[in-house]
Design a protein around this motif. Structure first.
Motif, PDB file in Angstrom:
ATOM      1  N   UNK A 196       0.885  -1.277   0.056  1.00  0.00           N
ATOM      2  CA  UNK A 196      -0.048  -0.097   0.052  1.00  0.00           C
ATOM      3  C   UNK A 196       0.856   1.326   0.058  1.00  0.00           C
ATOM      4  N   UNK A 197       2.095   1.100  -0.126  1.00  0.00           N
ATOM      5  CA  UNK A 197       2.987   2.264  -0.288  1.00  0.00           C
ATOM      6  C   UNK A 197       2.800   3.032  -1.910  1.00  0.00           C
ATOM      7  N   UNK A 198       2.459   4.274  -1.836  1.00  0.00           N
ATOM      8  CA  UNK A 198       2.196   4.877  -3.128  1.00  0.00           C
ATOM      9  C   UNK A 198       3.611   5.739  -3.458  1.00  0.00           C
ATOM     10  N   UNK A 199       3.851   5.493  -4.687  1.00  0.00           N
ATOM     11  CA  UNK A 199       4.884   6.254  -5.172  1.00  0.00           C
ATOM     12  C   UNK A 199       4.487   7.029  -6.387  1.00  0.00           C
ATOM     13  N   UNK A 200       4.509   8.478  -6.283  1.00  0.00           N
ATOM     14  CA  UNK A 200       4.099   9.335  -7.265  1.00  0.00           C
ATOM     15  C   UNK A 200       5.082   9.240  -8.618  1.00  0.00           C
ATOM     16  N   UNK A 201       4.618   8.951  -9.757  1.00  0.00           N
ATOM     17  CA  UNK A 201       5.404   9.246 -10.992  1.00  0.00           C
ATOM     18  C   UNK A 201       5.416  10.582 -11.427  1.00  0.00           C
ATOM     19  N   UNK A 202       4.327  11.102 -11.558  1.00  0.00           N
ATOM     20  CA  UNK A 202       4.145  12.720 -11.999  1.00  0.00           C
ATOM     21  C   UNK A 202       2.712  13.055 -11.841  1.00  0.00           C
ATOM     22  N   UNK A 203       2.518  14.188 -12.109  1.00  0.00           N
ATOM     23  CA  UNK A 203       1.298  14.782 -12.689  1.00  0.00           C
ATOM     24  C   UNK A 203       0.918  14.358 -13.997  1.00  0.00           C
ATOM     25  N   UNK A 204      -0.516  14.013 -13.950  1.00  0.00           N
ATOM     26  CA  UNK A 204      -0.925  13.614 -15.569  1.00  0.00           C
ATOM     27  C   UNK A 204      -0.535  14.514 -16.385  1.00  0.00           C
ATOM     28  N   UNK A 205      -0.456  16.032 -16.094  1.00  0.00           N
ATOM     29  CA  UNK A 205      -0.260  17.011 -16.975  1.00  0.00           C
ATOM     30  C   UNK A 205       1.244  17.273 -17.158  1.00  0.00           C
ATOM     31  N   UNK A 206       2.128  16.805 -16.230  1.00  0.00           N
ATOM     32  CA  UNK A 206       3.517  17.008 -16.313  1.00  0.00           C
ATOM     33  C   UNK A 206       4.149  15.856 -17.317  1.00  0.00           C
ATOM     34  N   UNK A 207       3.386  14.657 -17.123  1.00  0.00           N
ATOM     35  CA  UNK A 207       4.253  13.478 -17.692  1.00  0.00           C
ATOM     36  C   UNK A 207       4.469  14.006 -19.140  1.00  0.00           C
ATOM     37  N   UNK A 208       5.802  13.221 -19.630  1.00  0.00           N
ATOM     38  CA  UNK A 208       6.224  13.678 -21.003  1.00  0.00           C
ATOM     39  C   UNK A 208       5.943  12.581 -21.739  1.00  0.00           C
ATOM     40  N   UNK A 209       5.280  12.613 -22.888  1.00  0.00           N
ATOM     41  CA  UNK A 209       5.280  11.450 -23.602  1.00  0.00           C
ATOM     42  C   UNK A 209       6.209  11.328 -24.908  1.00  0.00           C
ATOM     43  N   UNK A 210       7.133  10.619 -24.786  1.00  0.00           N
ATOM     44  CA  UNK A 210       8.090  10.659 -26.031  1.00  0.00           C
ATOM     45  C   UNK A 210       7.950   9.310 -26.680  1.00  0.00           C
TER      46      UNK A 210
END
Ligand SMILES: Nc1ncnc2c1ncn2[C@@H]1O[C@H](COP(=O)(O)OP(=O)(O)OP(=O)(O)O)[C@@H](O)[C@H]1O
Ligand SMILES: Nc1ncnc2c1ncn2[C@@H]1O[C@H](COP(=O)(O)OP(=O)(O)OP(=O)(O)O)[C@@H](O)[C@H]1O
Ligand SMILES: [Mg+2]
Ligand SMILES: [Mg+2]
Lengths: 540, 540
Positions: free
Chosen positions: A422-436
C-alpha cells in the motif's frame, strides 16, 4: 448515540480548558510574542464578537490575506465557530488571481496584512461585496483608499470576550481555499466542520505526523493555503505548542525560531526545506537545532538527497504527506511500518521518498486511461483516485473540471504506482508526464535524480514539443558552481534508459516557483515553447 | 465535502489492504493459532455470507457469547459490515441476566462458545426469537437440545469469501452491549458505525493509549463486554498485531502469551492486573516480560500501589481510562502532559492514579445535586456529566433511568473532582458514596489506601446502615497473611479524618466480583445488611 456534531468549537474548548497554559509563539519584527491558549481563547471570542458587529452572519465568507501569525490563527477559530466561513487567500497569488478569488468567493469582510493594502487598492473594483477591511498588526490601520478599514487590535479592544459559540451543523461550511493554480486558474474548495475536525484527528494519529501535546510545531507551510495542512487545528486539539514565523519570513528566520522556541517538528514545503538547508550550508550564521527531530515536507516530492542530508547532517527525520487542496489536504503519509525496522539507512531513505500509505478513512485506487482498476504490484502506473470524508465532492460554484469528481471518486490528476503493502510512489502529474515516442517519461524522477548531483540546487524537467517524438524532456537547473551539460547527462545515464535523457539543459539562477513555492512548470513550458530560455547547453 | 459515511468496513479494508501481512495470535488449548489480516478478511467475508444464508438481514441482532478469540473477532467485522448488529453478551453474567438480554435485544442468531450450551438449554424458553445457534470452535457442534445448531468452521467452509459489503448509513446500529449490572439490572446501549469508528480513531491518538502499528496488543478485557474497550477496531485500523487469550484463560495464560507473542501493551481490568501480579509474585513459574512496556487498566481505579509495583518490578507503565458501557467506553485517559516531565516518580504515580483528561470530542462537566455547574479547582466534588458523539442518548427500549440522559448530557453516576488542568479524580460512584453524619466518605479512597498495605490483596468498602450516623463504612479485605483489624485502623489513621475509619473489618478469602471482575458492592451491601459476614474483627 448522541448526535453531537463534529465542530471546531470543541477543539477550542480543549485548548482553553485542558491546555490553557500552553503557548503560541509568533515572530514579530521586534522579537517574539508569546501568549497562552487561555488568552488565545479570549481573543478568539473578542474577534467573533467584533466580526458579528461588522455584520458577519452565518454562512458569510470572511477572507484573510495573512501570514502565519497569532492573529491569523485567531481568525481560524473565530470565523468558523461563529458559523461563518474562513476563506484563506493565498498571499502569494497574483493580484489578478486574488481579485478573482475574492469576487468568486463573495467575501464580505477581509482580514489583511498591511502590506497587502496597495495591491487591494489596485483591484478595488473587484471588491464590491466587501463591507469592511480589518488590518492585522498592532497599530491603527494605515490610510488607504479602500472602504471602511479597521485596525485589528482596536476592534478587539472594544469587543466582548465572554460570548458563547452556537452549535453548528457538522456539514456546514467552516472554511474554503482555492487550489494553487499550478495547472490552471485556481478552483475553490469548501471545507465543512466535519471534514476539518476529522482531518485534525487524523493528524494526531500514530502513523501520521502524530501531533502530540509534548511537541512544539513550527508551521512554515502557509496559513493562507489549505489551512497550513490542517496543523493549526490539530495543535489546538492536542494543546501542542505552536511557533509561527510571522510576517514575510526569510529562511534564516525559520532557523532562528527553531532555536528560540526549541521547535521539535517543522512543517514546510519541499522548496522551503531546501532553502533552509542552503542557509545552513552557507555557514553565514550558526544555529542550535538540537530540539528539532522531524521535518514534514510536502507539496511536491522531497528528493532523497534532501531526506538523507537532514538525517545525516542534523539527525532530523524527514517525512512527507501527499495531498492537495481538494483533500484538506492529507491523503497519504510516509511512515516506516514495523516490517522495515531492520532496513539499512538507504533503504529507509528510499521508503521515505515514497508518498506513503493512505490515512485512515481514506480509500484510494489506481486506474488506467479507461478507468479500469490496476493492481497494487509496484509496477502498474495509473491515475490515483481517492475518496474520504475530507475530500471535496465538487469545486465551489465552478463548472470546470466536473470530471474530476466522476463516479464518487476524486480524480487527483496524479499518476503513481502502489506496491503490495500500500505504499504509493508518485510518478508525475498527468499534466507533467512527458510522452516521448509513445512512452512515458517521469519528470519527477528526472528532477529528483538531478537534485542528487552535488552541484545541482534545483531542477525542473518539462516537455518541449518535438516534431518526431511528440514531446522531449528539457531540464531547467540551478547549480552552485558551473557544471557542463555533458556531465549532467553522464550523471543521469547510469540511472535511466537512454530515451529519458533530457535533450537540453537550461541553466538558471533559480527555478521559477508558484505562489506556494512549487516549481512553476506551466510557466516553464510556456517559456520553453516560446523559446525564452535564458541560457542553454552550458553553465552561466 | 463528500458524504462518505464513517463505517466499519473502511477499517477492515485498511487491515486487509495495507497490513495484510500482520498477525492475529490466539491461544488455543493445544498451543497458539496465528493468521494474518489478509486471511482474517477472507474469513470475515465467509462469515458474512454464512450469516446471510442463515437469514440474518439489515438491522437484525446477532448475539455472541464468546471469549477473546479470532473467531469472535471475525464476528466483530462480519456482523456490522453486513448491516446487522453485533450484540456481545457478557459471558460472565448470570444465566438469568443472559436470558434477559437475549430476549430484550431480540437476537435472531447466536454465536456461542461450546461450554455455554448447557446454560442456554436451561434458559431455552427465553430464546424464542433465536433462529439458529452457531458454535465457536473447530469441530462439528456438540449435540444439544437447542434448535438448529451449526459448527462455526463447517459454516465458513461452505461460504463465499468474495462477497462485497454494502455501504451503510453511519448512524445505523453496528453493535450493542448491556451494562455490567453492578448497580442494578443490565441496561442496553446501541453503538452506531459512526460512534464506533470515531472511538477507534480516538484510541489511536497521541495522548490516549495511542494504538500503533508497531505494537502487539494483548486484549484481556473481554470482547464480550463493551467491545473490549474498542481495541479490536483500533487494532484493525492501524494494522497492529493482536494477541487474544482464548477460551477460559487463567492469569498464567496471560503471562505466557505476553512472553510467546512478545506483547508490548496489555489491556485488562484492574482486578486482572492484580491477579497477574499475584501470579508473578508467587514465583510458581518464570516469565520473560521484557517486551511489555504498557499496561492499560480500567473498569475501576487502579490502586497507586499497583501502578508503582508494575513500574518498579517490571518497568511497565500503567495507564488508565475512565469510561462506561454507555460511552463506548472511553471518556478520559491518563497521560502525563509535558508540564509534568520533571515530576519525581511518586508524583507521576499520583497523576497516573487520576482518571486523566477528557479525550478529544468528549466534553465533561461537574455539577452539584441541583445540577449547578461546579468549578475545576481540584476541590469541589460533584457528579460528572459527559457528552460526545460516542455517548448513548438513551438506553435501548428501556424506560428506566431516562433521567440519566436529561438535558443532552449523560449523567454518569460517578462523583469526581477536576483540577485546573482538566485532570479528573474519581471520588466514588454516587451509589457507593457513604454518607456518615451528613459528611461524605469515599469508598474508593479507603480501598486504595487499604490496598497500599503490604499484606492486603483486595479491599472493598461499603456502607452499613447505622442508627446514629445513618451510614458507616465497613471494610471487606482479603489478606496474604493474618493481620489484625487494629493494625489496619492504625494504618489508615494517618491518612484520613477519624470519622472515615471503618467501623469494622470483615476478612474474606476473596472479595466477591461481578461478571467483569469488579468488586461486587451491591452484593456486599446486601450481605452486610443481612448480617452475613463470614468473619469480623480478626483475621481468619
Ligand atoms: N508529497 C508529495 N509528493 C509529490 N507531489 C505532491 C506531494 N504533495 C503534493 N503534491 C503535488 O501537489 C498537488 C496538490 O497541490 P495543491 O492542491 O496545492 O495545488 P496544485 O495541484 O499544485 O494546483 P492546481 O490544482 O490549481 O493546479 C498534488 O496533486 C501533487 O501533484
Ligand atoms: N478508571 C476508572 N477508575 C474508576 N472507576 C472506573 C474507571 N473506569 C470505569 N470505572 C467505573 O466503572 C463504571 C462503568 O462500568 P460498566 O459500564 O462496565 O458497568 P457498571 O457501571 O459497573 O454497571 P451498571 O451501570 O450496570 O451498574 C464507571 O461508571 C465507573 O464507576
Ligand atoms: Mg491540483
Ligand atoms: Mg454504570
Amino acid at each position: 448515540m448522541m448526535d453531537r456534531p463534529l465542530q471546531l468549537k470543541t477543539l477550542l474548548w480543549r485548548a482553553e480548558r485542558l491546555f490553557g497554559h500552553k503557548q503560541i509563539i509568533t515572530r514579530r519584527d521586534d522579537g517574539y510574542r508569546r501568549y497562552t491558549y487561555a488568552e488565545f481563547g479570549k481573543r478568539v471570542r473578542r474577534l467573533t464578537d467584533a466580526l458579528n458587529r461588522l455584520g458577519v452572519r452565518t454562512g458569510d465568507r470572511v477572507g484573510t490575506l495573512g501570514w502565519n501569525t497569532d492573529q491569523h490563527y485567531e481568525a481560524y477559530f473565530a470565523v468558523p465557530c461563529m458559523g461563518a466561513v474562513l476563506h484563506t487567500i493565498n498571499i502569494r497569488l497574483s493580484p489578478d488571481q486574488i481579485g478573482y478569488v475574492i469576487e468568486h468567493a463573495g467575501d464580505s469582510v477581509l482580514l489583511v496584512s498591511p502590506e497587502q493594502l496597495p495591491m487591494l487598492e489596485q483591484i478595488r473594483d473587484r471588491l464590491t461585496n466587501v463591507k469592511a477591511v480589518v488590518v492585522f498588526g498592532d497599530g491603527p490601520p494605515p490610510t488607504t483608499a479602500l472602504g471602511p478599514v479597521y485596525g485589528y487590535e482596536e476592534l478587539l479592544a472594544d469587543a466582548d470576550e465572554e460570548i458563547e459559540f452556537p452549535d453548528v451543523d457538522e456539514d456546514s461550511p467552516a472554511g474554503m481555499c482555492y487550489t494553487s493554480g499550478t495547472t490552471g486558474e485556481p478552483k475553490g474548495v469548501v471545507y465543512s466542520h466535519r471534514s476539518t475536525v476529522l482531518h485534525a484527528l487524523i493528524l494526531c494519529l500514530q502513523g501520521s505526523i502524530g501531533v502530540a501535546e509534548r511537541e512544539t510545531y513550527l508551521l512554515v507551510t502557509p496559513m493562507s493555503h489549505v489551512n497550513s495542512w490542517g496543523m493549526p487545528y490539530a495543535c489546538a486539539l492536542q494543546g501542542a505548542s505552536l511557533a509561527l514565523p510571522g510576517t514575510q519570513p526569510r529562511p534564516h528566520h525559520y532557523l532562528e525560531i527553531i532555536e528560540h522556541a526549541r521547535v521539535s517538528v517543522c512543517v514546510a514545503a519541499v522548496t522551503v526545506g531546501m532553502l533552509m538547508r542552503q542557509e545552513l550550508e552557507s555557514g553565514r550564521q550558526s544555529y542550535v537545532l538540537d530540539s528539532l527531530h522531524t521535518l514534514w515536507l510536502g507539496g511536491q516530492a522531497p528528493p532523497i538527497g534532501e531526506i538523507r542530508w537532514w538525517q545525516q547532517a542534523h539527525g532530523v527525520h524527514v517525512c512527507q504527506g501527499w495531498g492537495m487542496t481538494e483533500a484538506s489536504p492529507l491523503l497519504t503519509f510516509t511512515t516506516l511500518t514495523s516490517q522495515f525496522t531492520d532496513l539499512d539507512d538507504e533503504g529507509k531513505f528510499r521508503l521515505l521518498g515514497t508518498q506513503g500509505k493512505p490515512m485512515p478513512l481514506v480509500e484510494i485506487k489506481l486506474v488506467d486511461d479507461h478507468g479500469k482498476e490496476l493492481p497494487w504490484d509496484g509496477k502498474h502506473a495509473g491515475e490515483i483516485l481517492a475518496r474520504s470524508p475530507w475530500v471535496a465532492r465538487a469545486y465551489y460554484h465552478d463548472t470546470r473540471s466536473q470530471d474530476s469528481f466522476a463516479g464518487g471518486w476524486f480524480h487527483t490528476g496524479d499518476v503513481g504506482v502502489i506496491d503490495q503493502n500500500g505504499y504509493l510512489s508518485l510518478v508525475d502529474r498527468v499534466k507533467d508526464l512527458i510522452k516521448s515516442g509513445g512512452e512515458w517519461i517521469s519528470s519527477v524522477d528526472l528532477e529528483n535524480a538531478l537534485m542528487g548531483h552535488p552541484e545541482v540546487r534545483e531542477a525542473a524537467v518539462v516537455a518541449a514539443p518535438d516534431p518526431v517524438w511528440l514531446e522531449r524532456p528539457i531540464a531547467i537547473v540551478a547549480t552552485n558552481s558551473p557544471v557542463a551539460s555533458d556531465d549532467l547527462t553522464e550523471f543521469l545515464r547510469e540511472k535511466f534508459p537512454k530515451f529519458w535523457l533530457p535533450d537540453r539543459f537550461v541553466f538558471v539562477d533559480e527555478v521559477p516557483k508558484t505562489g506556494v513555492g512549487k516549481f512553476d512548470k506551466k510557466l516553464l513550458r510556456q517559456q520553453i515553447a516560446a523559446g525564452n530560455n535564458h541560457s542553454t547547453d552550458k553553465t552561466p
